[in-house]
Design an enzyme around this catalytic site. Sequence first.
Site: not given
Ligand SMILES: Cc1ncc(COP(=O)(O)O)c(C=O)c1O
Length: 425
Positions: A104, A126, A398
């Site tokens: 993020k 948000e 992620s």
């Molecule tokens: C670690 C992590 N991965 C994935 C996501 C999902 O978001 P996005 O699909 O936009 O990557 C989030 C959302 O808060 C997150 O904190």
Amino acid sequence: MTIDQGRPGTGDASPGGLPDARGHFGEFGGTFVPEALHAALDELIRAFEDSRTDPEFAAELADLQANYTGRPSPITEAKRFSQYCGNARVVLKREDLNHTGSHKINNVLGQGLLTRRMGKTRVIAETGAGQHGVATATVAALMGFECRVYMGKVDTERQALNVARMQLLGAEVVAVEAGSRTLKDAMNEAMRDWVTNVDTTHYLIGSVSGPHPFPMIVREFQRVIGAEARVQVRERFGQLPDAVCACVGGGSNAMGIFADFIEDEGVALYGFEAGGSGIETGLHAAAINGGSVGVLHGTRTYVLQDADGQTIESHSISAGLDYPGVGPEHSWLARTGRATYETITDAEAMDAFLLLSRTEGIMPAIESAHAVAGARRLGLRIAEQDPDARPLILINISGRGDKDVDTAMAYFGVRGEADHSTGAL
Ligand SMILES: Cc1ncc(COP(=O)(O)O)c(C=O)c1O
């Protein structure tokens, strides 16, 4: 609202210049917002376009990425985990090692610089899992903005650690009591705030969702993930990956790692949606696999909705995936068949959470664990179909799992340990 039962694989993929000037990815995307926001969205488009030809902007962002976030994030070959994935070789892109603990931060640094460029002094956001809220509070502290973060009440409880982090960083956290009290409701409240305070405030959307230009801007700030991984994998393995796997909530980490591989026809792209208790139970957050085309938060995309077009509440153990929509570019990639979207249940994700932790010493966010489970399923499926294949599978980790320790302890405390010895994902 019209229910379009269009399904993946029926369109024409031409990813080159998308979105078009009006923010469309084929029939998806666009700008379905109140008139009061049109000027702000136009201002944002102009600021973004100017920034792309401004070497000072590029230099400042690159400096922040290297010296604040810690980019490039490494890739790690997961040799022990690979043993549970058929004959696949698995490599992890380590966005969990970024400052603040997830991908993020990539988007937030870019939009923070745009906020300053537009002369605005306040940011709102948000958040579901809290990682986008933490990243926004961080950049607000760094750049001197006032900051308010909207979060569903349910999410403030399951992600209490991140609420505390945001508050300590100086942000005001508003717990939203409406609806299912999760991410969708937080986004509704943030939109309302934005309409009221648009002169001073930038709405720093955290995924590739929302009205144009957000899906494009967020993808461009997340593109760094795949751009780095493409070079890193080729250097280390002498080839591109055969498949790239990511979890899909709104879809920003997935678009980030997909973007630079879209034109590589030999690279399969897999997005994993939250299947919750199972798609057949109706308790899930799988907009592409279990939804239909509608409008949500200013964009036309796959949405969970009833026959009257009312948005249905989503369910997932993972706060960051618990959203009834998906970014419009994913709808396009699904429709054209360029990417494949499958669902992972809560149980499969939690099993993968434990398996990666215990085979590699890497505790993924529960969101990322959906991608880990999906990659394992893919590896096992390929081995079954072609025992001689040795696919190279890249997974986007992620974020890190620290924020999810309470959820994991509660889950495993109730159900006992996951059993991954059967390989039966
Ligand atoms: C670690 C992590 N991965 C994935 C996501 C999902 O978001 P996005 O699909 O936009 O990557 C989030 C959302 O808060 C997150 O904190």
